[in-house]
Each structure stands twice: as structure tokens, then as C-alpha cells.
Design a protein around this motif. Structure first.
Motif, PDB file in Angstrom:
ATOM      1  N   THR A 149     -31.455 -32.751  55.517  1.00 49.85           N
ATOM      2  CA  THR A 149     -32.777 -32.881  56.141  1.00 49.85           C
ATOM      3  C   THR A 149     -33.413 -34.242  55.893  1.00 49.85           C
ATOM      4  O   THR A 149     -34.433 -34.565  56.503  1.00 49.85           O
ATOM      5  N   ALA A 150     -32.825 -35.062  55.002  1.00 46.11           N
ATOM      6  CA  ALA A 150     -33.365 -36.399  54.765  1.00 46.11           C
ATOM      7  C   ALA A 150     -33.049 -37.338  55.928  1.00 46.11           C
ATOM      8  O   ALA A 150     -33.692 -38.376  56.068  1.00 46.11           O
ATOM      9  N   ILE A 151     -32.046 -36.988  56.746  1.00 47.22           N
ATOM     10  CA  ILE A 151     -31.683 -37.815  57.903  1.00 47.22           C
ATOM     11  C   ILE A 151     -32.494 -37.348  59.101  1.00 47.22           C
ATOM     12  O   ILE A 151     -32.340 -36.216  59.565  1.00 47.22           O
ATOM     13  N   GLN A 152     -33.343 -38.210  59.592  1.00 48.12           N
ATOM     14  CA  GLN A 152     -34.253 -37.856  60.673  1.00 48.12           C
ATOM     15  C   GLN A 152     -33.846 -38.461  62.011  1.00 48.12           C
ATOM     16  O   GLN A 152     -34.437 -38.134  63.042  1.00 48.12           O
ATOM     17  N   THR A 153     -32.859 -39.364  62.027  1.00 53.83           N
ATOM     18  CA  THR A 153     -32.420 -40.015  63.256  1.00 53.83           C
ATOM     19  C   THR A 153     -30.939 -39.735  63.484  1.00 53.83           C
ATOM     20  O   THR A 153     -30.120 -39.948  62.590  1.00 53.83           O
ATOM     21  N   GLY A 154     -30.588 -39.269  64.668  1.00 58.21           N
ATOM     22  CA  GLY A 154     -29.199 -38.954  64.961  1.00 58.21           C
ATOM     23  C   GLY A 154     -28.790 -37.612  64.374  1.00 58.21           C
ATOM     24  O   GLY A 154     -29.619 -36.820  63.925  1.00 58.21           O
ATOM     25  N   SER A 155     -27.491 -37.354  64.355  1.00 59.32           N
ATOM     26  CA  SER A 155     -26.971 -36.074  63.853  1.00 59.32           C
ATOM     27  C   SER A 155     -27.055 -36.005  62.335  1.00 59.32           C
ATOM     28  O   SER A 155     -26.950 -37.022  61.643  1.00 59.32           O
ATOM     29  N   ASN A 156     -27.206 -34.793  61.819  1.00 59.73           N
ATOM     30  CA  ASN A 156     -27.282 -34.606  60.362  1.00 59.73           C
ATOM     31  C   ASN A 156     -26.683 -33.270  59.935  1.00 59.73           C
ATOM     32  O   ASN A 156     -27.084 -32.703  58.925  1.00 59.73           O
ATOM     33  N   SER A 157     -25.704 -32.742  60.702  1.00 65.02           N
ATOM     34  CA  SER A 157     -25.231 -31.383  60.459  1.00 65.02           C
ATOM     35  C   SER A 157     -23.725 -31.314  60.244  1.00 65.02           C
ATOM     36  O   SER A 157     -22.986 -32.254  60.533  1.00 65.02           O
ATOM     37  N   ALA A 158     -23.298 -30.166  59.716  1.00 67.86           N
ATOM     38  CA  ALA A 158     -21.872 -29.889  59.512  1.00 67.86           C
ATOM     39  C   ALA A 158     -21.626 -28.413  59.763  1.00 67.86           C
ATOM     40  O   ALA A 158     -22.508 -27.575  59.537  1.00 67.86           O
ATOM     41  N   MET A 159     -20.428 -28.093  60.239  1.00 70.01           N
ATOM     42  CA  MET A 159     -20.016 -26.711  60.448  1.00 70.01           C
ATOM     43  C   MET A 159     -18.624 -26.511  59.857  1.00 70.01           C
ATOM     44  O   MET A 159     -17.827 -27.450  59.760  1.00 70.01           O
ATOM     45  N   GLY A 160     -18.343 -25.290  59.474  1.00 71.92           N
ATOM     46  CA  GLY A 160     -17.025 -24.978  58.943  1.00 71.92           C
ATOM     47  C   GLY A 160     -16.683 -23.519  59.144  1.00 71.92           C
ATOM     48  O   GLY A 160     -17.564 -22.663  59.225  1.00 71.92           O
TER      49      GLY A 160
END
Length: 259
Positions: free
Chosen positions: A111-122
């Protein structure tokens, strides 16, 4: 020629854990630790039930939860932990996972990344194939403009576990700065290009447990486009002495050997 050196490593850790459950069956808990000489401490918390599991804190990313690392961390303090994959989602602090019928799905964010993608899935599946345990993990993270894809397969039987892993990080598209002409009396400044070369991790480990002793060996290669490959190998064992554990290991960290 660099001179040979001798270094000493010591570590003290105090770990904390807590858990509980409501009358309606919702579980909750936390984990944290205090590390000697560290300036910060990390911890995590969760709440789980029929809806799945919500996690916060020092998580590491849903792709890492699914694919993991090859076995290693031999000797004292892991001797550099060269068996581990560099996950770009290691700073994720909010996650969710749901498990059913041997399949676990996970999602996480930084959540510290506010610009662009910031997620992961597995997604991970574990099952038994006629007495042989099989685990397959797939994960992908998107951080800014960079995408990392990882997969792993592990087979276990009669104390023997073999695991292989492959991870690719495209590091995002190439970027460049605009060429400019500086003011009078200052040298010309040319534009620069950052190629953002792809990085591949491949590795395999073998671990065998027999009574009180476990022996582990691993090898890993890190390949970056336009650069020389980096190779890592390790061999070690742990022995349960009853009330204490004896560990020993040797690691070749890209041509630097430690024992």
C-alpha cells in the motif's frame, strides 16, 4: 589481489507469538521478533475464518507464498541465504488467502506504492500421488512497470524432498532521459538510457531427513541480460542433539566460499 579475511557472526533473537479464537470460530493471531542490533522490528497479524485469511504487516507477497524458495539456509544464520529468490513483492503489507481441497489462492499489495501497479497473486496446489507428495506453486507480481513471474515444483517421498524453481523479472520497459544543452560555460549533457534488463532465477535443491539429521544441498543461477551469470551453491546439515541443534555448512556465493 584481495587479502583473505576472517569474520565472526553472532545472533540473538527473541520471538513472540499469540493466537486466539472467538466463540463463533474466527481465529486471530500475531507474530513478531526482536533482533539484536537491528534498528527496527517486523511483525504480522491475521484474522481468519470461513471467509479466508486476512493478513497485514511483514508479509513478503502472495507470489512468494505460492512458489516459495528452494531449500537452503545452511549453517549459522543461513550464510547469506543464497538459496532465496529475490521477490520484488517482498515489501507487501496487506494480503488475503483462501484454501480449499488442497488449493490455496492468495492476493497481496504494497500500500506504500501509490503510482502504477502494487499487487501480487499466487496459487498453490498440494496433494498425494500414490505416496509421493507433490506441490506446485505459481505466482506473479506487478510493481510499477515491472512484472515478475515465478513457478516451483516440489516432490517429497520417504524423507527426500526435491524442489525446482524458476523466476523471471522483466524489470519494466527501458527508460531514457532527454538530451539537453546546459547553460553557457557548462559542458554538453547527453541523454542516458536505462535498459532495465531482464533477470532470471533458476534453482534446485535436495533435502533428506533421517532420524535426527537433515542434509541439504542446493544450486542457483541468476542471469541478467548483458551481464555475466552469477552462480550459488550450498551444502549443509543440521543435527538434533536433544535440547540443542548442531548446524554446519559450506556456501559458494558467486566464487566467494564460506564455511
Amino acid at each position: 589481489k584481495a587479502a583473505d579475511t576472517t569474520e565472526a557472526v553472532n545472533r540473538v533473537r527473541i520471538s513472540f507469538a499469540a493466537s486466539g479464537e472467538t466463540d463463533s470460530g474466527i481465529a486471530f493471531g500475531l507474530s513478531a521478533r526482536a533482533d539484536q542490533s537491528n534498528t527496527t522490528t517486523g511483525g504480522s497479524q491475521y484474522i481468519s475464518g470461513a471467509f479466508g485469511k486476512i493478513k497485514m504487516g511483514d508479509l513478503g507477497g502472495a507470489d512468494k507464498d505460492a512458489a516459495g524458495h528452494i531449500a537452503g539456509g545452511v549453517g549459522v544464520s543461513g550464510m547469506g541465504s543464497a538459496n532465496e529468490i529475490a521477490y520484488q513483492a517482498s515489501g507487501h503489507n496487506l494480503g488475503y488467502e483462501f484454501s480449499a481441497s488442497g488449493i490455496t489462492f492468495g492476493y497481496s499489495q504494497d500500500t506504500a506504492i501509490q503510482t502504477g501497479s502494487n499487487s501480487a497473486m499466487g496459487i498453490k496446489w498440494s496433494g498425494d500421488m500414490g505416496g509421493t507428495g507433490l506441490t506446485v506453486g505459481l505466482g506473479q507480481s506487478k510493481m510499477g512497470t515491472s512484472t515478475q513471474s515465478t513457478m516451483s515444483v516440489a516432490v517429497s517421498m520417504s524423507g527426500l524432498t526435491i524442489k525446482a524453481i524458476s523466476s523471471t523479472n522483466d524489470n519494466g520497459p527501458a527508460t531514457s532521459t532527454t538530451e539537453t544543452v546546459a547553460a553557457a560555460g557548462v559542458a554538453y549533457i547527453a541523454g542516458a538510457t536505462d535498459a532495465k534488463n531482464d533477470t532470471d532465477h533458476t534453482g534446485v535443491s535436495i533435502s533428506y531427513a533421517m532420524d535426527a539429521m537433515t542434509v541439504t544441498a542446493y544450486t542457483k543461477t541468476v542471469s541478467t541480460t548483458g551481464a555475466a551469470d552469477k552462480d550459488y551453491t550450498g551444502l549443509g546439515f543440521t543435527y538434533d542433539m536433544g535440547g540443542a541443534t548442531l548446524k554446519a555448512g559450506m556456501v559458494d556465493d558467486d566464487n566467494i566460499t564460506s564455511m
